[in-house]
Design an enzyme around this catalytic site. Sequence first.
Site, PDB file in Angstrom:
ATOM      1  N   ASP A  48       0.854  -1.186   0.000  1.00  0.00           N
ATOM      2  CA  ASP A  48       0.000   0.000   0.000  1.00  0.00           C
ATOM      3  C   ASP A  48       0.899   1.249   0.000  1.00  0.00           C
ATOM      4  OD1 ASP A  48      -2.907   1.104   0.514  1.00  0.00           O
ATOM      5  OD2 ASP A  48      -1.707   1.991   2.112  1.00  0.00           O
ATOM      6  N   HIS A 101      -6.200  -6.644  -0.585  1.00  0.00           N
ATOM      7  CA  HIS A 101      -5.239  -5.552  -0.464  1.00  0.00           C
ATOM      8  C   HIS A 101      -4.217  -5.755   0.655  1.00  0.00           C
ATOM      9  CE1 HIS A 101      -3.882  -1.524  -1.336  1.00  0.00           C
ATOM     10  NE2 HIS A 101      -4.019  -1.156  -0.072  1.00  0.00           N
TER      11      HIS A 101
END
Length: 324
Positions: free
Chosen positions: A101, A303
């Site tokens: 991320d 994610h």
Amino acid sequence: MTAYRQTFIEANGIRLHVAEQGDGPLVLLCHGFPETSHAWRHQLAALAHAGFRAIAPDLRGYGSSECPTATGQYTTWDVVGDLVALVDILGERDAVVVGNDWGATIAWQAALLRPDRFRAVVALGVPMMGRAPMAPSRLFPQTDQTRFYTHYFSEPGLAETELERDVATTLRKIYFSASGDVGARDANTPNPFGLVPRSGGLLDSLIDPPSLPAWLAPADLDKFVQAFSISGFRGGLNYYRNLDRNWELQSALEGLLVEVPALYLVGERDTGLAMPGMQEIIGDMPRIVPRLSATRVVPRAGHWLQQEAPDFVNAALIEFLRDL
């Protein structure tokens, strides 16, 4: 294997809380938003067992690390400076930098800016991208009814009020809604990294799961909740508030390539893959990362890749490190 150690290190004029485990070549692990160093708990143990020195800091503004007051102190260049100083303080010449991320963005920029100090890079979720044709505040969509989540995050005090109202609910919703547990993604899948209605907040459309996903134990969620209950979300949100400034700074790097060995991993159900143009950006990476060894898609993962698919990530990471 013993649990990771925790300590504090003064680096680049800031006090950083770090988790560390193992001895050997240095590997720095950079978390994303909203995470802390605890997101790398599975990798710390695996890397230590494989003969590496794994260090996962709470990045500036997160967890038990110091949170600078000025919003402008959260550019990618500031955080790369922290990592360079951290390598020095640890007594090492260089390191492999790994990120997920926002941590992936930091890792790419570290490898681009200082290939002498970061000899290889592994990115999870976020690909290396060329400089956009315009500032993010102009590029990302917004209308009278909705705005892209980065616009929502950029207004001081707005997102903090919502996210800090009930930290446990905030993290539970965001972690679940960006994970692979929601299933295959389409336009109707709740996505915390999408459009936010001007009449509401980020969390309104997200699922509050009846139970935690298998990859997130209650004790681990408690650690994240405790960290953000202390630090709040302002530090992490300030990374988004510097998107335009990062874009401006990148003008000095125009034309540079990431010249160090690289590996890219992404979950099949990562929220980023649903964004327009992302597949083309990933396909273009070999042009700007000429030593990219592989792009690997992790089935059914979302994610939070290093937490959702630790065995896959650990195996790929250790294989890459041993081949350097």
